[in-house]
Design an enzyme around this catalytic site. Sequence first.
Site, short mmCIF file in Angstrom:
data_model
loop_
_atom_site.label_atom_id
_atom_site.label_comp_id
_atom_site.label_asym_id
_atom_site.label_seq_id
_atom_site.Cartn_x
_atom_site.Cartn_y
_atom_site.Cartn_z
N ASP A 34 -26.11 -29.65 -5.98
CA ASP A 34 -25.45 -28.69 -5.25
C ASP A 34 -25.75 -27.24 -5.74
OD1 ASP A 34 -23.24 -28.02 -3.66
OD2 ASP A 34 -21.84 -28.50 -5.02
N HIS A 78 -24.27 -33.90 5.64
CA HIS A 78 -23.61 -32.76 5.39
C HIS A 78 -24.48 -31.24 5.69
CE1 HIS A 78 -20.91 -30.38 3.07
NE2 HIS A 78 -21.73 -30.00 2.01
C1 HEM Z 1 -17.27 -33.02 -2.35
C2 HEM Z 1 -17.39 -32.07 -1.41
C3 HEM Z 1 -18.86 -31.60 -1.42
C4 HEM Z 1 -19.95 -31.96 -1.71
C5 HEM Z 1 -20.37 -33.06 -2.79
C6 HEM Z 1 -21.29 -31.18 -1.29
C7 HEM Z 1 -22.38 -31.04 -1.59
C8 HEM Z 1 -23.52 -30.47 -1.11
C9 HEM Z 1 -24.86 -30.72 -1.35
C10 HEM Z 1 -25.44 -31.60 -2.25
C11 HEM Z 1 -25.44 -29.98 -0.49
C12 HEM Z 1 -27.06 -29.92 -0.56
C13 HEM Z 1 -27.64 -28.77 -1.57
C14 HEM Z 1 -27.28 -27.28 -1.27
O1 HEM Z 1 -27.84 -26.45 -0.51
O2 HEM Z 1 -26.22 -26.93 -2.20
C15 HEM Z 1 -24.56 -28.95 0.10
C16 HEM Z 1 -24.98 -27.93 0.78
C17 HEM Z 1 -23.89 -27.16 1.48
N1 HEM Z 1 -22.49 -27.30 1.46
FE1 HEM Z 1 -21.33 -28.80 0.53
N2 HEM Z 1 -20.63 -30.14 -0.34
C18 HEM Z 1 -19.10 -30.41 -0.25
C19 HEM Z 1 -18.20 -29.66 0.47
C20 HEM Z 1 -18.68 -28.71 1.24
C21 HEM Z 1 -17.81 -27.89 1.87
C22 HEM Z 1 -16.23 -28.10 1.95
C23 HEM Z 1 -18.41 -26.82 2.44
C24 HEM Z 1 -17.93 -25.81 3.41
C25 HEM Z 1 -16.81 -25.95 3.88
C26 HEM Z 1 -19.59 -26.98 2.18
C27 HEM Z 1 -20.78 -26.02 2.30
C28 HEM Z 1 -22.13 -26.30 2.14
C29 HEM Z 1 -23.25 -25.43 2.55
C30 HEM Z 1 -22.94 -23.87 3.22
C31 HEM Z 1 -24.19 -26.02 2.11
C32 HEM Z 1 -25.80 -25.49 2.52
C33 HEM Z 1 -26.13 -25.60 3.83
C34 HEM Z 1 -27.44 -25.26 4.23
O3 HEM Z 1 -27.56 -23.86 4.65
O4 HEM Z 1 -28.55 -25.92 4.00
N3 HEM Z 1 -19.88 -27.96 1.14
N4 HEM Z 1 -23.33 -29.32 -0.32
#
Ligand code: HEM
Length: 292
Positions: A132, A203
Amino acid sequence: MTPQTAILEPISDHARHLFFDLQPAVNPRSALRALAAACDGSSAVLGIGATIVDTLRVKLPGLRGFPDLPDARPPIPATQHALWLWLRGSEPGDLLLQGHALEALAAPAFTRVQAIDCFRHRDSRDLTGYEDGTENPKDEAAVEAAIAQGRGVGVDGSSCAAVQQWLHDFPVFDAMPRSEQDACFGRERDSNEELDDAPESAHVKRTAQEDFEPEAFVVRRSMPWVEGADAGLVFLAFGKSFDAYEAQLRRMTGHDDGISDALFGFTRPLTGGYYWCPPLGATRIDLQTLGL
Ligand code: HEM
């Protein structure tokens, strides 16, 4: 223009989130002054909710409560509080004690209503095993995404934090084959490579920061939590405003195109709040925008 430094630092080994409500008809000024002097922005980050600004009758453009999304399925709860403290360190016992000291400074105006202990899992992974924070903007790009600039003294250097506690359903997640788990995120778990053929519900497709108009970059500092048999992620994102986070959240819920984020298949938010993190002054957190 100095932001509270933790915002731009990697996550710590341990953290503790504290949420406070404001007692009715109590003047919060002296508690806020005491907290501004005690929080150094590194081991303790201070965040102000819209209630405080309303109570003090000051204007802080852009600060608002967590949005109400009545049509979102699953529900996205808004549990806005008056004040949020994010404690960071290497040992949970120390964080508990540091929290006690800050709670004493906050009282009697503010009452702590929730506490969540967090920790870093391996190399900054969610408890599902996925890394993450990979696509977090770095260096100057992180400052540009997360820190207010050109908005005037007292606001420059500040940041807008969105905080949400998510509860994972591990039996549901564990029952999925690995390919389906990877498709939920849009990344291959072990290599962390993005999938070429990720579905639109993945996601990373829902939240691809450069795909928004305007682009929606945030700096995420999320960490896992465990309490008894329950566990999940405390999602934490800093932005120069709340708009980028809110655009991502709306797209996750299918608001833009009817496609919901596959994450909702195994996790759901329990809480949600918006907090304005004032800049650091020479000797303490700078609350001049609040008239303090
Ligand atoms: C339990 C809830 C969540 C989990 C387990 C989770 C996990 C992850 C993971 C594993 C990634 C891919 C690696 C990375 O770029 O960090 C990611 C990307 C991302 N997540 Fe989440 N996330 C969660 C909730 C959210 C929420 C609520 C938001 C915003 C409203 C969010 C926004 C983002 C963004 C902006 C990226 C990068 C996307 C990109 O530009 O490639 N995430 N998240």
